[in-house]
Design an enzyme around this catalytic site. Structure first.
Site, mmCIF file in Angstrom:
data_model
loop_
_atom_site.group_PDB
_atom_site.id
_atom_site.type_symbol
_atom_site.label_atom_id
_atom_site.label_comp_id
_atom_site.label_asym_id
_atom_site.label_seq_id
_atom_site.Cartn_x
_atom_site.Cartn_y
_atom_site.Cartn_z
ATOM 1 N N TYR A 132 0.872 -1.179 0.000
ATOM 2 C CA TYR A 132 0.000 0.000 0.000
ATOM 3 C C TYR A 132 0.907 1.226 0.000
ATOM 4 C CZ TYR A 132 -3.783 3.120 1.702
ATOM 5 O OH TYR A 132 -4.690 4.120 1.863
ATOM 6 N N LYS A 160 -1.343 -1.394 -4.116
ATOM 7 C CA LYS A 160 -2.379 -0.368 -4.111
ATOM 8 C C LYS A 160 -1.637 0.950 -4.162
ATOM 9 C CE LYS A 160 -6.028 1.828 -1.403
ATOM 10 N NZ LYS A 160 -6.670 1.956 -0.071
#
Length: 294
Positions: A132, A160
């Site tokens: 992330y 992400k």
């Protein structure tokens, strides 16, 4: 790992407890209306404000819904320290298809430190990691070269990516064609990122409008640029309105207004949104319904 993964809010009852029934309803709503997967215990889910017992409840509810619908469940895990991230990853891994592990925040480690962090977490669990990358929250920016190195780890299945822009590092990462999933985490940038080669998105806004986001991703994947662009342009005001105040306050208010969850409560230090912010988001949401598309 294509399509839209809905970043779920964690609903609360009026007494401040996790509302498992509303969460179950929300997760099913997202999957029935086109989301290909769920993300639980992310920033949108106020994970840092939940107790260990509450996080377990969230995971059990989301795991049951994902199994029922044959969908992937990605679960947030991660803190600023490697040892504590490993502990949390091990707790969450048994109920996850993949773990969403944030780049260590606040400390701003070196690029090598970030790579070593993910390698250590990946070695400690038997499910793949989704890195992330959100530099405007963590304070740690990774170069395009570092992003490619991160995706080169065997334990990392994808990323992400929330750069808040289509910047040089983003372009370098996508151009490298690593074969790993790139999921855009900035709702407003999902369509441009799909057109540049991203495989999907993680969208909080998809809790409210899963069908529109899923249709946009499908259009991009199948080369229908006119339809994809029309949906992007229609969804842009919604994404802007939902993030006009600290997330997920406006999103929860809208979900409660349309009956997907029972109560819009958020936990301190978050505040309930101003009524005009909720009204603006609902106007943008309702404008999607009569949309005529190519």
């Amino acid at each position: 790992m294509h399509g839209i993964h809905a970043a779920l809010v964690t609903p609360f009852t009026r007494d401040g407890e996790v509302d498992a029934k509303s969460l179950e309803r929300l997760a099913a709503h997202c999957l029935r209306d086109g989301a290909t997967g769920l993300v639980a215990l992310g920033t949108t889910g106020e994970a840092a404000l939940l107790t260990a017992e509450e996080r377990r409840t969230v995971l059990e509810v989301c795991r049951a819904v994902s199994i029922e619908h044959g969908a992937r469940l990605i679960v947030g895990a991660g803190t600023m320290g490697t040892a504590d991230t490993i502990r949390e990853a091990r707790e969450h891994a048994p109920l996850a298809d993949a773990l969403l592990v944030v780049v260590p925040y606040y400390l701003r480690p070196s690029d090598d430190g970030v790579i070593d962090h993910f390698a250590a977490v990946g070695a400690a669990v038997d499910v793949p990691l989704i890195a992330y990358n959100v530099p405007y929250r963590t304070g740690k920016a990774l170069s395009g070269e570092a992003l490619v190195r991160l995706l080169g780890l065997d334990c990392v299945a994808g990323i992400k990516h929330c750069a808040g822009a289509v910047d040089q590092a983003t372009l370098d990462m996508l151009a490298a064609e690593t074969g790993k999933a790139v999921l855009c985490g900035d709702d407003a940038y999902i369509y441009p990122m799909l057109q540049l080669g991203a495989s999907g998105g993680v969208a909080a806004s998809a809790c409210l409008a899963p069908r529109a986001y899923a249709d946009m991703a499908d259009a991009a994947r199948h080369g229908n640029a006119a339809r994809g662009l029309a949906l992007h342009n229609a969804l842009l005001p919604l994404a802007g309105a939902l993030f006009a105040e600290p997330s997920p306050s406006v999103l929860k208010a809208c979900l409660a207004e349309i009956g997907v969850i029972d109560d819009p409560a958020v936990r301190a230090p978050l505040h309930a949104p101003r009524p005009e912010s909720t009204a603006a988001a609902l106007r943008a949401f309702r404008a999607l319904r009569p949309l005529r598309l190519p």
